[in-house]
Motif scaffolding. Sequence first.
Motif, PDB file in Angstrom:
ATOM      1  N   PRO A 296      -1.267  -0.552   7.912  1.00 23.27           N
ATOM      2  CA  PRO A 296      -0.082  -0.111   7.155  1.00 23.27           C
ATOM      3  C   PRO A 296       0.791   0.813   7.997  1.00 23.27           C
ATOM      4  CG  PRO A 296      -2.166   0.421   6.024  1.00 23.27           C
ATOM      5  CD  PRO A 296      -2.494   0.087   7.434  1.00 23.27           C
ATOM      6  N   SER A 297       2.081   0.816   7.723  1.00 24.37           N
ATOM      7  CA  SER A 297       2.952   1.819   8.335  1.00 24.37           C
ATOM      8  C   SER A 297       2.831   3.105   7.519  1.00 24.37           C
ATOM      9  CB  SER A 297       4.399   1.340   8.349  1.00 24.37           C
ATOM     10  OG  SER A 297       4.923   1.305   7.032  1.00 24.37           O
ATOM     11  N   LEU A 298       3.177   4.205   8.162  1.00 20.94           N
ATOM     12  CA  LEU A 298       3.150   5.486   7.452  1.00 20.94           C
ATOM     13  C   LEU A 298       4.143   5.474   6.302  1.00 20.94           C
ATOM     14  CD1 LEU A 298       2.252   8.448   7.187  1.00 20.94           C
ATOM     15  CD2 LEU A 298       4.012   9.036   8.880  1.00 20.94           C
ATOM     16  N   ARG A 299       5.342   4.936   6.549  1.00 20.10           N
ATOM     17  CA  ARG A 299       6.395   5.006   5.534  1.00 20.10           C
ATOM     18  C   ARG A 299       6.058   4.183   4.293  1.00 20.10           C
ATOM     19  NH1 ARG A 299      11.134   1.876   8.971  1.00 20.10           N
ATOM     20  NH2 ARG A 299      10.202  -0.215   8.989  1.00 20.10           N
ATOM     21  N   GLU A 300       5.385   3.025   4.477  1.00 26.08           N
ATOM     22  CA  GLU A 300       5.084   2.225   3.286  1.00 26.08           C
ATOM     23  C   GLU A 300       3.990   2.880   2.440  1.00 26.08           C
ATOM     24  OE1 GLU A 300       3.673  -1.807   4.001  1.00 26.08           O
ATOM     25  OE2 GLU A 300       2.752  -1.180   5.879  1.00 26.08           O
ATOM     26  N   MET A 301       3.028   3.561   3.089  1.00 27.99           N
ATOM     27  CA  MET A 301       1.996   4.231   2.304  1.00 27.99           C
ATOM     28  C   MET A 301       2.572   5.421   1.540  1.00 27.99           C
ATOM     29  SD  MET A 301      -0.593   2.356   2.497  1.00 27.99           S
ATOM     30  CE  MET A 301      -1.429   3.424   1.347  1.00 27.99           C
ATOM     31  N   ILE A 302       3.453   6.185   2.191  1.00 31.91           N
ATOM     32  CA  ILE A 302       4.096   7.313   1.514  1.00 31.91           C
ATOM     33  C   ILE A 302       4.914   6.812   0.319  1.00 31.91           C
ATOM     34  CG2 ILE A 302       5.878   9.100   1.737  1.00 31.91           C
ATOM     35  CD1 ILE A 302       3.392   9.967   3.131  1.00 31.91           C
ATOM     36  N   HIS A 303       5.610   5.708   0.509  1.00 35.17           N
ATOM     37  CA  HIS A 303       6.437   5.119  -0.551  1.00 35.17           C
ATOM     38  C   HIS A 303       5.580   4.703  -1.747  1.00 35.17           C
ATOM     39  CE1 HIS A 303       9.783   2.841  -2.292  1.00 35.17           C
ATOM     40  NE2 HIS A 303       8.930   1.856  -2.503  1.00 35.17           N
ATOM     41  N   ILE A 304       4.481   4.011  -1.481  1.00 33.49           N
ATOM     42  CA  ILE A 304       3.605   3.541  -2.565  1.00 33.49           C
ATOM     43  C   ILE A 304       2.959   4.721  -3.278  1.00 33.49           C
ATOM     44  CG2 ILE A 304       1.497   2.252  -3.097  1.00 33.49           C
ATOM     45  CD1 ILE A 304       2.277   0.385  -0.714  1.00 33.49           C
ATOM     46  N   LEU A 305       2.495   5.701  -2.532  1.00 33.60           N
ATOM     47  CA  LEU A 305       1.884   6.886  -3.147  1.00 33.60           C
ATOM     48  C   LEU A 305       2.880   7.600  -4.055  1.00 33.60           C
ATOM     49  CD1 LEU A 305      -0.045   8.153   0.001  1.00 33.60           C
ATOM     50  CD2 LEU A 305      -1.135   7.522  -2.164  1.00 33.60           C
ATOM     51  N   SER A 306       4.114   7.695  -3.603  1.00 31.51           N
ATOM     52  CA  SER A 306       5.145   8.357  -4.418  1.00 31.51           C
ATOM     53  C   SER A 306       5.419   7.592  -5.707  1.00 31.51           C
ATOM     54  CB  SER A 306       6.441   8.485  -3.613  1.00 31.51           C
ATOM     55  OG  SER A 306       6.236   9.266  -2.463  1.00 31.51           O
ATOM     56  N   ASP A 307       5.370   6.272  -5.645  1.00 27.39           N
ATOM     57  CA  ASP A 307       5.589   5.453  -6.844  1.00 27.39           C
ATOM     58  C   ASP A 307       4.528   5.702  -7.907  1.00 27.39           C
ATOM     59  OD1 ASP A 307       7.891   4.292  -5.947  1.00 27.39           O
ATOM     60  OD2 ASP A 307       6.972   2.401  -5.305  1.00 27.39           O
ATOM     61  N   HIS A 308       3.360   6.193  -7.479  1.00 28.11           N
ATOM     62  CA  HIS A 308       2.269   6.460  -8.421  1.00 28.11           C
ATOM     63  C   HIS A 308       2.117   7.959  -8.706  1.00 28.11           C
ATOM     64  CE1 HIS A 308       0.500   2.403  -8.878  1.00 28.11           C
ATOM     65  NE2 HIS A 308       1.175   2.194  -7.771  1.00 28.11           N
TER      66      HIS A 308
END
Length: 389
Positions: A296-308
């Motif tokens: 995973p990229s860092l930005r996509e994990m941060i994005h998904i975590l923020s969505d939750h």
Amino acid sequence: MKLITDNFLISFLQRFDEHPFDVKLHGKTHHIGEGNPTFLVNLKEDIGNNELITSTSLALGEAYMKGNLDIEGDLYQALDHFLGQMGKFSSDHSKLKKLMFSSQSKKNQEKEVTSHYDIGNDFYSLWLDDTMSYSCGYFKTEEDTLYEAQCNKVERILQKLCLKKDMTLLDIGCGWGYLLIRAAKEYGVNGVGITLSKEQKKIFDERIEAEGLTGKVSVELMDYRDLEKCGKTFDRVVSVGMVEHVGREHYELFVKNAEAVLKPGGLFLLHYISALKEYPGDPWMKKYIFPGGMVPSLREMIHILSDHQFYTLDVESLRRHYYKTLRLWERNFNENRPEIQEKMGAEFVRMWDLYLNACAATFHNGIIDLHQILVSKGVNNQIPMTRWY
């Protein structure tokens, strides 16, 4: 100046000219780049044009595994120079679709994960340290041993989680269990680990009994997708080197299941190999080392975590620590090479030697990274305000 030869392979390799090296083929030596060569690629036979174009990684990796390609000089140095130019590799994803995008079903993912982690505890014990930690260490000093670095890493994670006595801690992808055992012994927490590897569970169960932690720590064979319906909740959740196995389509499902079992205000630490941008991965690595693996990229994990509704508290890169960890693993591996080769065969040994050195080179060149992300489920105003708490 680049010279076009009548051999496609030599012409193809001339694109990798940032560092000088020689190629020996059919008794003739070809020089690539400018300056004195730092290594020599000895090719015992040609490599097909289609193979190189379809996947440079697969073509060269398989040639090395089979002994058709040898490096005269330091293997790591050669890979460090070569893999720093990965942007020049060819990869036809339309032809590699089945390999690059395998099934994400529970059955197939279990098969993919166990194909790597169930090779055998005897094999891993030959080159890992006594903690049996198969993830990035943390080197406080240049003189730290591999064992000290792995202990440092676990302690760093446990400190970030702000553990207190009698808290509950879930480890998703718990490996051989060192982190949970240390958390139980030093912080008095109650721990549960989940894994898909029967070999890892076997060792973990033995460690629990030997440490007198029966009833305090337990390990279950469980898919992360079953967490949401397991009926348990935890004060803290940690996952080290596991999300790389779930596949890009399931990152959100992984986060959703972690969210489901974490209490409000609870902390979740995600430790994983990351990338600057999203890409499908390396064909050779997927075929031979980590089937189905996806970084995973860092930005996509941060994005998904923020969505939750996970609030990001801390992000730390340990890229150079993983480089150093891999160099020490490779040293241990080659010190035990005769024994490993006797058990596993010459091609397996060459494959794993290539894997460990190639990973060190990709971390060194920043092609991949290692991040620890600490988040809270909702707002948590109780944890210390300073980073080094």
